[in-house]
Design an enzyme around this catalytic site. Structure first.
Site, PDB file in Angstrom:
ATOM      1  N   ILE A  36       0.855  -1.199   0.000  1.00 14.86           N
ATOM      2  CA  ILE A  36       0.000   0.000   0.000  1.00 14.86           C
ATOM      3  C   ILE A  36       0.892   1.251   0.000  1.00 14.86           C
ATOM      4  O   ILE A  36       0.622   2.225  -0.709  1.00 14.86           O
ATOM      5  CB  ILE A  36      -0.922   0.009   1.247  1.00 14.86           C
ATOM      6  CG1 ILE A  36      -1.888  -1.189   1.205  1.00 14.86           C
ATOM      7  CG2 ILE A  36      -1.692   1.322   1.337  1.00 14.86           C
ATOM      8  CD1 ILE A  36      -2.717  -1.374   2.477  1.00 14.86           C
ATOM      9  N   TYR A 188      -1.865  -9.673  16.284  1.00  8.55           N
ATOM     10  CA  TYR A 188      -2.079  -8.646  15.257  1.00  8.55           C
ATOM     11  C   TYR A 188      -3.152  -7.667  15.751  1.00  8.55           C
ATOM     12  O   TYR A 188      -3.003  -6.442  15.621  1.00  8.55           O
ATOM     13  CB  TYR A 188      -2.500  -9.300  13.929  1.00  8.55           C
ATOM     14  CG  TYR A 188      -2.639  -8.324  12.770  1.00  8.55           C
ATOM     15  CD1 TYR A 188      -1.533  -7.641  12.272  1.00  8.55           C
ATOM     16  CD2 TYR A 188      -3.880  -8.095  12.167  1.00  8.55           C
ATOM     17  CE1 TYR A 188      -1.661  -6.747  11.203  1.00  8.55           C
ATOM     18  CE2 TYR A 188      -4.017  -7.211  11.098  1.00  8.55           C
ATOM     19  CZ  TYR A 188      -2.916  -6.544  10.622  1.00  8.55           C
ATOM     20  OH  TYR A 188      -3.042  -5.652   9.567  1.00  8.55           O
TER      21      TYR A 188
END
Ligand SMILES: NC(=O)c1ccc[n+]([C@@H]2O[C@H](COP(=O)([O-])OP(=O)(O)OC[C@H]3O[C@@H](n4cnc5c(N)ncnc54)[C@H](OP(=O)(O)O)[C@@H]3O)[C@@H](O)[C@H]2O)c1
Length: 323
Positions: A36, A188
């Site tokens: 990204i 995460y």
């Protein structure tokens, strides 16, 4: 203020607000061909910034992105900065390389890892906590004077994830008992909860200086990130989607977003950097190009947790970050 959530391509945001980037200096972490951040760098170049500082663990990671930028915008200067976020001495060393950069208009922390097998960073932190969060805490601390030097409308943007909505900081066992209680998805979630809460407190502290501070959920983006996912992860996601909405820690439901490309993934980051309609909302969490604090569960909105996290981050990194 943007209330209406919409998945938009980066080009749409840049067409509206891109002029604000002309002549600016931007530092982006996590740049590589399929990330990204790599797409973000290419997109931002179209708005004629003065300098894009592209950080990665190796120069080869950014070479393709630099080539793409130079082929369409040869006037835009790019500069590789080597920075391994799994080693705080490397983060400090990278910052020292920037003595000739007087100000940074936009500090954009995108780099991250998702669901790796248990490992520790050089400093002994569980890797997702260390790379996704603690390294950003230190980087922001060390570069804040340069962001301040850029003046109002500068920004600090920290990538996060919708997984924050199922995550919390496990203050009683933040390192997962040296790996014994490690679950990659829980870790995460924790690292993203930490990112969101850090931004909340930082935004509050920098509000009066008119520095834009936002955390960003980029959606579900096809990128290099899926490389650490367990085999069959994408099928698993499809199964979850079929089974119905996800549930956050307060019991509220939310949908897994549709898969998009990196242009859509970078667009909310650009919103965070320059959309003038959200300036007064420093510290907020953005999703689909809009302020989305209403999506955050109780643990993430608890100001006592923001304080606890800040203190813990100072203790773990050895970096006092008084503001
Ligand atoms: N893709 C999604 O659906 C999604 C959804 C929610 C949130 N996010 C967040 O978006 C961010 C970017 O993800 P992405 O989709 O662009 O993934 P990506 O393609 O894997 O990019 C991640 C970038 O971070 C870099 N990185 C990893 N560990 C690093 C370290 N120790 N030091 C320096 N750089 C490191 C990677 O470099 P290497 O190539 O050297 O590893 C890579 O350039 C992550 O923070 C992630 O949590 C992504």
């Amino acid at each position: 203020m943007s209330h209406n959530q919409q998945i938009l391509r980066s080009e749409v945001i840049l067409e509206k607000y891109g002029k604000a980037l002309t002549g600016k200096t931007v530092l982006i972490t996590g740049v590589s061909d399929d990330s990204i951040a790599g797409e973000l760098a290419v997109q931002l170049a179209s708005a004629d910034p003065a300098l894009l500082i592209l950080t990665a663990r190796a120069e080869s990671k950014v070479a393709g992105i630099e080539e793409r930028i130079n082929s369409v915008k040869p006037n835009v200067k790019t500069r590789f900065l080597c920075m391994d976020l799994s080693d705080l001495s490397a983060v400090r060393g990278a910052v020292e390389e920037l003595t000739d950069v007087a100000h940074i208009d936009h500090l954009v922390c995108v780099a991250g890892v998702m669901f790796p097998p248990y490992s520790k960073t050089k400093d002994g932190f569980e890797s997702q906590l260390g790379v996704n969060y603690l390294a950003n805490f230190v980087l922001v601390k060390l570069l804040l004077s340069k962001v301040r030097a850029a003046g109002p409308s500068s920004s600090i943007v920290i990538m996060a994830s919708s997984m924050a909505r199922q995550g919390k900081v496990h203050f009683d066992d933040v390192q997962f008992s040296n790996g014994d209680t490690y679950d990659p998805m829980v870790a995460y979630g924790q690292s993203n909860a930490a990112r969101v809460m850090f931004v909340k407190r930082l935004g509050e502290k920098l509000k009066n200086e008119k520095i834009r501070v936002f955390s960003v959920d980029p959606g579900a983006v096809q990128s290099g990130l899926q490389r650490h996912c367990p085999p069959g992860f994408l099928d698993q996601v499809a199964e979850w989607k079929k089974a119905g909405p996800m549930v956050d820690l307060d019991g509220n439901t939310f949908d897994i977003p549709p898969w998009t490309g990196t242009s859509e993934g970078a667009s909310t980051v650009i919103t965070a950097m320059i959309d003038p309609t959200i300036t007064d909302y420093a510290g907020s969490y953005l999703n689909q190009n809009a302020i989305s604090d209403h999506e955050l569960h109780t643990h993430l909105r608890d100001t006592a947790n923001w304080t606890k996290l800040w203190d813990m981050s100072e203790d773990l990194t050895g970096e006092k970050f008084a503001l």
